[in-house]
Design an enzyme around this catalytic site. Sequence first.
Site, short mmCIF file in Angstrom:
data_model
loop_
_atom_site.label_atom_id
_atom_site.label_comp_id
_atom_site.label_asym_id
_atom_site.label_seq_id
_atom_site.Cartn_x
_atom_site.Cartn_y
_atom_site.Cartn_z
N ASP A 1 0.87 -1.17 0.00
CA ASP A 1 0.00 0.00 0.00
C ASP A 1 0.91 1.23 0.00
OD1 ASP A 1 -2.06 1.78 0.05
OD2 ASP A 1 -3.09 0.91 1.78
C1 BGC Z 1 -4.89 3.45 0.06
C2 BGC Z 1 -5.00 2.46 -1.08
C3 BGC Z 1 -4.79 3.18 -2.39
C4 BGC Z 1 -3.45 3.88 -2.36
C5 BGC Z 1 -3.14 4.63 -3.64
C6 BGC Z 1 -3.64 4.30 -0.02
O1 BGC Z 1 -3.67 5.35 0.91
O2 BGC Z 1 -4.93 2.77 1.29
O3 BGC Z 1 -6.24 1.83 -1.04
O4 BGC Z 1 -4.89 2.28 -3.45
O5 BGC Z 1 -3.46 4.82 -1.31
O6 BGC Z 1 -3.93 5.75 -3.78
#
Ligand code: BGC
Length: 799
Positions: free
Chosen positions: A235
Amino acid sequence: MRYKVELKNKNIINKMTLKEKALLLSGKGMWKTYDFEAYGIPAFFLSDGPHGMRTQEGQGDWLGINKSKAATCFPTAATIANSWDPELAEEVASALGEEAVSFGVDMILGPGMNIKRSPLCGRNFEYFSEDPYLAGELGAAYVKGIQSKGPAACPKHFAVNSQELRRMSNNSVVDERTLREIYTAAFETTVKKAAPKAIMSSYNQINGVYANENQDLLQKLLRDTFGFHGIVVSDWGASNDHTEGVRCGSNLEMPGNSGTTAKELVRAVQKGRLDEKILDKRIDEILTTMLPVHQLVEMGKKSFDAEEHHKLARKAAAQSIVLLKNQDNILPLSENKTVAVIGEFAEKARYQGAGSSLVNPTKVENIMDIIDGYSFKKVIYEPGYHRNQKTDHRLLECAKKAAAEADTVLLFVGLDEASESEGMDRVHMKMPQNQLELINAVTGMNTETVVIVSAGSVVEMPWIRKVKAVVHGYLGGQAGASAMLDVITGKTNPSGKLNETYPICYEDTPAYAYYPGKERNSEYREGLYVGYRYYDTVKKEVLFPFGYGLSYTDFTYSDLSVSEKGVSFCITNTGNFAGAEIAQLYIEKEAPEVFRPVHELKGFSKVFLKPGETGRIEIPFEERTFAYFNVQTGEWEIEEGNYKILIAKNSRECVLQENVYQKGTGAKNPYKVHLSEYETGHVEQVSDDSYEKLLGYKIPDGAWNGELEKNDAFCQLYYAKGTVGRIIYRILDKMMKKSEKKGEANLDILFFYNMPFRGLINTTHGIFTSGMVDGFVKIVNGHLLTGLGKMLWSAIARK
Ligand code: BGC
């Protein structure tokens, strides 16, 4: 032991330098990977899109702050889950895949598959269900749909990530059975049924080890047990120790940090701390997975049909609307009436959630813009409340007047944008006070009130007895308004059923005493007893059970027969409307020796029937229909004995039943001692002793009583011993309070508030090195001079 690898792309990998290999394992900027033209490796483009593409061209961010390209905003996962319709989910996902291809996106960061442990998780609107069976079936459908068009799907966030507060640092303490039966089961189904090409590792730690560097999770469970063959993407900002991540099974650290952590990888290899062969293997996995994907995406590039996708968004929203109450059959509403449409959501729709899933829609329908297309005698509109939650007596008075003039009131309420968002958990389960006042005021004037709820998660409904009908649209996406008016006027017969239980009040929820985790730990003490598994086991009164939803017609169930292969029964539409029914199969073990929830969902089927029509439903048994996860054998086992086969309209309304005797697998009860809380399901106050016995180890000490560490979050500067730390805390806290006062979720501040200190490396795009973070931690702990020295030295040495 030497690491043996058979590389599929050895022709490419053998030519790459160590530095190039290291670079390929983390992002180049926010959304792309490094490209190496000389070897034919393009940059792979990753983009958010659990329910619509958020493809950014300009400045990128992972909080949904900067603009993205216009794309269709489909209903969110929590909404589509109410359709209980994997075919529909697959259709929506294949439209997402098409849009991704049109933008040149190689990987869609979705679907979101975490289990709704508590109604307060700020991201519940992005997740499917409290039940892993339902979430798994829908997750698999999404992955199939996305990947059928070329791009890779990336189900997220693996795993046990059901809390937003301090999401990048908290430690989910969970027992192995609960991990397997509840928190990873939907991922397992998705991997086995749909073979996603990627999986996103979550921010949190699991039993003390970060998900992105958790070998038990990424290698043993995901790859060896589930049979996952794709790549693991961290993530955004979830990589704690990149070298450890790569060693333990993570392929790609996102976003990029200008090569800072690639240098760490190079050093680790040079110093013999990491075998270069592991790097080769990770790269091989990336290339094997992503090169064909990229080729398909490049070949398939063409624009998508925005009008067609809008229509699909409308169909998906309509199939997902849940009718919760319909006293005196007030609905469907005859259009030959004067209606008072009250509520700001009718003028400006609440149709999606905030954060990284935020879509810039191709267009948005609002009730008030389209209601003229329906033939109501007269429509009066009043906003009734402000989104900022402040009471406005003038608006209340106007709403009362409108209600008094109308035959029927259509009252649009729910949660506003500030009430649920990525990056924060809700602090209560209530609707905003000014809306509650409005419901009181309006129902005092007109009892013919239909409440239309927009919210991505559960809300308390203390007003339910005062209104005639409740229709829940969840977050219906850009075409949610026409879908809703179609249901209200009977053009569509509602068929959605709840993907989660509606408890009466927050205090009734099983994780109430443990959620959100305090200090460093998030203790999953309630174990298996999540959602209906708890409410139904302890027979707690609920507002609406899991799987509940009404229709304008009636369905009668009959003729159940059970074989070794599964169940078969009939459903007849005995009412006057054509419509769909969702039948559910639950299994109950009679007098179990190994504790388990009273019953669990093991299958479902949705059937569309005309009035008078009868359909035969077949639901097959599956490998896990009767099984539980045995922590001693490490396998799924079946306890021998009598089981009830329950065919139900929802988890509390069984309509057909039969008993079967099931042969067991012979495993012994893994629990050697009595764990009364888990045997009875009364998990409200699990003792340390029982929890430790369930865990099989001592509860880790999560208290902040010593010095802060690099994995502690900025909000924990409250405990800082040094003045600098405390000053930073005061500033952040002030900013948080200011944005709370304004009634909006300031995602930037929320992000920093919950971010661990090590997050400085990614957020400054590598300006901060890990040595500088160590120096910073010394400063906040009160060692100003040593800290400054360390920071300075690391800045110069770039270490
Ligand atoms: C989120 C993810 C997301 C990623 C990219 C993170 O803060 O938890 O779900 O895909 O950001 O935007």
